[in-house]
Design an enzyme around this catalytic site. Sequence first.
Site, PDB file in Angstrom:
ATOM      1  N   CYS B 102      84.920-106.825 -31.321  1.00 29.88           N
ATOM      2  CA  CYS B 102      84.227-106.723 -32.599  1.00 29.88           C
ATOM      3  C   CYS B 102      85.177-105.942 -33.494  1.00 29.88           C
ATOM      4  O   CYS B 102      85.299-104.727 -33.355  1.00 29.88           O
ATOM      5  CB  CYS B 102      82.889-106.003 -32.469  1.00 29.88           C
ATOM      6  SG  CYS B 102      82.104-105.754 -34.076  1.00 29.88           S
ATOM      7  N   CYS B 105      83.153-103.416 -36.064  1.00 28.48           N
ATOM      8  CA  CYS B 105      82.548-102.178 -35.565  1.00 28.48           C
ATOM      9  C   CYS B 105      82.467-102.217 -34.049  1.00 28.48           C
ATOM     10  O   CYS B 105      83.469-101.987 -33.379  1.00 28.48           O
ATOM     11  CB  CYS B 105      81.195-101.919 -36.219  1.00 28.48           C
ATOM     12  SG  CYS B 105      80.111-103.350 -36.260  1.00 28.48           S
ATOM     13  N   SER B 106      81.312-102.526 -33.500  1.00 24.69           N
ATOM     14  CA  SER B 106      81.171-102.440 -32.051  1.00 24.69           C
ATOM     15  C   SER B 106      80.092-103.383 -31.549  1.00 24.69           C
ATOM     16  O   SER B 106      79.450-103.093 -30.548  1.00 24.69           O
ATOM     17  CB  SER B 106      80.820-101.011 -31.674  1.00 24.69           C
ATOM     18  OG  SER B 106      79.641-100.648 -32.364  1.00 24.69           O
ATOM     19  N   CYS B 107      79.861-104.497 -32.255  1.00 23.33           N
ATOM     20  CA  CYS B 107      78.844-105.455 -31.808  1.00 23.33           C
ATOM     21  C   CYS B 107      79.202-105.918 -30.391  1.00 23.33           C
ATOM     22  O   CYS B 107      80.359-106.192 -30.094  1.00 23.33           O
ATOM     23  CB  CYS B 107      78.769-106.647 -32.753  1.00 23.33           C
ATOM     24  SG  CYS B 107      78.255-106.154 -34.412  1.00 23.33           S
TER      25      CYS B 107
END
Lengths: 100, 196
Positions: B102, B105-107
């Site tokens: 991702c 961000c951090s999906c």
Amino acid sequence: MGGLPAGKVEFTEHDYVDWERRVDALRLLLSGIKGGRQLMTVDELRKNIETLPPDAYERMSYYERWVTSITQTMIQRGVITTEELGKKMAEIGKRDGSKV
Amino acid sequence: MKDQGSYQPYSYFQLMEVSLRELLVEKGIVTEAQLAATVEEVRNITPERGARVVAKAWVNTEFRKKLLQDGTRACEELGLEIPALKLVVVENTPTEHNLVVCTLCSCYPRMLLGMPPEWYKSRNYRSRAVREPRAVLSEFGLELAQEIKIRVHDSTADMRYLVLPMRPADTEDWSEERLAASVTRDCMIGVAVPRI
């Protein structure tokens, strides 16, 4: 940041601490996917992280950015006010002995 | 909700967390009980969920087809809720390897893998996975032959990816449970392959 030059991947595993887990849970609850009103979207979370100044972004930890962004979203949506937050932080800081 | 262990004054951001939480509780938007229940629920999601899905796909061709067509629905059939997200399952083959990142961000497919590891959220992984995936994989100890194509999938807020690794050879007589035990979190992100 996709595609920017960067160093080797460091294989750190994160041991989530309690307050981080609560920030995470708060985000889930406010997103409405657990039922209840939707008071924020993932896009708002991201927007309010991305509008942090680059040096603040670098300095802050992951959940520090999250809690800042969620708080900002709640202020933008009128759920809480800056005054209420300031008062609460001062009050809890005093109770706890933290420096505010 | 009290933290356990030795006392330490709050940091600025912890103070922000407590303050925000208390305000939202006072306003009746969330309750401490809801928060505690959600924390527990999240804590209980481990990569074993994802491994169960992978093993099922390995032993059941019909399920595998469904999973590749509509990941969200196939998982729901197994009783695994994927709330409001499109789950896209990408299949490794002898000629193609898949890697999930991702960049924004951090999906992460949290409903199947739990909370993401620190490195997944790091600048270094996010920056380089899309530009030099082969070098990144080699840092994870995964050397892929040059002729194997690498596809990198960038997750979004509404779409999550899960890698369906190749079933290891010589496992024809293995039970679904035993197969599931060979599937690690990293295999489903695509930075590793199952080793038996």
